[in-house]
Design an enzyme around this catalytic site. Structure first.
Site, PDB file in Angstrom:
ATOM      1  N   ASP A 113       0.840  -1.195   0.000  1.00  0.00           N
ATOM      2  CA  ASP A 113       0.000   0.000   0.000  1.00  0.00           C
ATOM      3  C   ASP A 113       0.874   1.243   0.000  1.00  0.00           C
ATOM      4  O   ASP A 113       2.069   1.181   0.341  1.00  0.00           O
ATOM      5  CB  ASP A 113      -0.954   0.003   1.193  1.00  0.00           C
ATOM      6  CG  ASP A 113      -0.235   0.146   2.523  1.00  0.00           C
ATOM      7  OD1 ASP A 113       0.766  -0.580   2.741  1.00  0.00           O
ATOM      8  OD2 ASP A 113      -0.662   0.961   3.357  1.00  0.00           O
ATOM      9  N   GLU A 179       0.131  -0.720   5.821  1.00  0.00           N
ATOM     10  CA  GLU A 179       1.156  -0.128   6.674  1.00  0.00           C
ATOM     11  C   GLU A 179       1.014   1.384   6.736  1.00  0.00           C
ATOM     12  O   GLU A 179       1.213   2.001   7.785  1.00  0.00           O
ATOM     13  CB  GLU A 179       2.544  -0.516   6.155  1.00  0.00           C
ATOM     14  CG  GLU A 179       3.691  -0.210   7.127  1.00  0.00           C
ATOM     15  CD  GLU A 179       4.238   1.197   7.017  1.00  0.00           C
ATOM     16  OE1 GLU A 179       4.957   1.641   7.927  1.00  0.00           O
ATOM     17  OE2 GLU A 179       3.941   1.891   6.003  1.00  0.00           O
TER      18      GLU A 179
END
Length: 477
Positions: A113, A179
């Protein structure tokens, strides 16, 4: 944290033929790795609320396909876990290969991500269109951390080409999908997959290097506290001409309150936020000014050694504010203002204790009797590496071999809070924090980029490390 001078690390056996093969495989595979990375950068996998979750799912599937195609793993899957509030987290990739004949198992971590791109106008090329200019690849996630993902893929490919069916090293890959949004389902993912994730060594490819010519092993990370602060002073908006000068508006109260967080030199002024006091290497103010992008005449804030301010002391930043824009401003006293506060916590301090200190300070310094509300609190623990383990020695040697210079042990001002969860669940595992970034990467900022030379050397470092570990049994260490 000190710069390594004349690092002497015992080099475990790796034949010259094997090492040459690994080097050849990494060099030959670099164009494919760059192409794979470019494909991932094109997927806008922003994990924050309000962004298209299907892009994160697409990214996870693409990452899983890359690891599946290596032919190395017994199983590759896309999985989800739950957040503390019971909501489904973003998809992560899990791949496993069982160790044989007493070989160690290595867990490779990265995240697929990315941060939001911000204003497209601030980019010199579209954020999700990978663009090579000079020796750098530009795009959101090009470095943080899709390059970490692909460095794992490329290193595993080189390992597979070198060993084939003779590979006995255990491998686990965990590529997280949130994250950048606080790893909210990370703890549950560890619990659900504890047996599959168990490893002797954990490589977290999500950090920085000293510069484009010198590798770094990160041995300390600051913790973090983030919160939303809402300041209220009025029950409704009022005419600034009719009531200004007597009625305290929320903007004035917010500005006054936020000003108490720092001293006049910019040092943190919150009682109870501590410093670690650790030694740091010397560094150049001039280099920092360039790397940080300070405007002419702007000087660094704080006191003490520059790297000590970044690694060993707390920092507080206001990262967002909800208030009328200049375009929409009217002659009105604002009844309520909200801000996002991000605090970095020095190694050695508990993040929850740091939050309590910050909360106490805010309430104690609220001006004019302003009402405060604190919400959306998130905390992450700081991290210090035990550098005495055999895995650290192996990693340093692999870095020295791949880069041609000895590595530097560094602290990093940023935070990787989930490492505390890894330590809690796998207390015997040795954790190595590596990365593909450099001082010009601009992670989280417009024009994020990856130095392609650093990318190649990072892949080679990991491939050599894995190959060296593949030559040893756990009883050899």
């Amino acid at each position: 944290m000190t710069e390594q001078e004349g690092t002497s690390v015992q080099k475990h056996s790796l034949s010259s033929e094997r090492e040459a093969g690994i080097r050849s495989s990494v060099a030959a595979g670099l164009p494919v790795a760059v192409a794979d990375l470019s494909d991932l950068v094109r997927i806008p996998s922003v994990s924050w609320d309000g962004f298209d979750a299907s892009a994160v799912a697409q990214s996870a599937e693409a990452v899983a396909a890359l690891f599946e195609a290596t032919g190395v793993f017994d199983a590759v899957s896309v999985k989800r876990a739950n957040t503390e509030t019971g909501e489904a987290g973003q998809p992560a990739v899990l791949a496993t290969r069982t160790a044989r004949n007493g070989k160690p198992t290595v867990l490779l971590y990265a995240h697929h991500d990315v941060q939001p791109p911000g204003n497209d106008a601030d980019w010199n090329s579209p954020p999700f269109e990978p663009t090579v200019r000079g020796d750098r690849l530009y795009g959101r996630g090009a470095a943080d951390d899709k390059a970490g993902v692909v460095s794992h893929v490329a290193a595993v490919r080189a390992l597979a080409e070198s060993y084939g069916d003779d590979l006995e090293l255990g491998l686990v890959v965990f590529i997280e999908g949130e994250e950048e949004f606080g790893s909210r389902s990370f703890a549950d993912f560890l619990e659900q997959n504890r047996e599959a994730l168990a490893a002797d060594v954990i490589v977290v490819a999500d950090s920085d290097n000293w510069n484009i010519d010198t590798p770094a092993l990160t041995i300390s990370l600051r913790g973090n506290v983030t919160l939303k602060l809402t300041v209220s002073t009025l029950s409704h908006a009022s005419h600034s001409g009719m009531f200004g000068g007597a009625a305290p508006d929320a903007m004035l109260a917010t500005i006054r309150l936020l000003s108490t967080l720092h001293t006049t030199d910019g040092s943190v002024a919150v009682e109870g936020l501590t410093s670690s006091g650790e030694a740091v290497p010397e560094s150049s103010d001039a280099d920092f000014i360039v790397d940080a992008g300070l405007l002419p005449g702007v000087t660094p804030i704080g006191t003490g050694p520059l790297l000590g301010r970044l690694w060993a002391k707390p920092a507080i930043t206001v990262t967002g504010i909800d208030a009328p824009s200049v375009q929409n401003a009217s002659n009105t006293l604002q009844p309520q203002v909200s801000v996002k506060i991000s605090a970095r916590i020095a190694p050695g301090q508990d993040a929850r204790a740091a939050f309590e200190a910050l909360k106490t300070h805010l309430y104690a310094n609220a001006p004019f009797g302003a009402h405060l509300e604190i919400s959306d609190v998130d905390t992450g623990q700081a991290f210090l590496v035990d550098t005495s383990g055999w895995a650290v020695a192996e990693a340093k040697q692999a870095m020295a071999d791949a880069w041609g210079v000895d590595p530097v042990e560094t602290g990093v001002g940023g935070s990787i809070p989930f490492i505390a969860d890894l330590v809690r669940v796998f207390p015997e595992a040795q954790i190595l924090v590596t990365g593909v970034e450099d001082p010009d990467t601009r992670a989280h900022s417009p024009n994020e980029s990856l130095h392609l030379g650093v990318f190649k050397r990072a892949i080679l470092t990991e491939a050599l490390l894995l190959s060296r570990l593949a030559e040893k049994r756990l009883t050899d260490f």
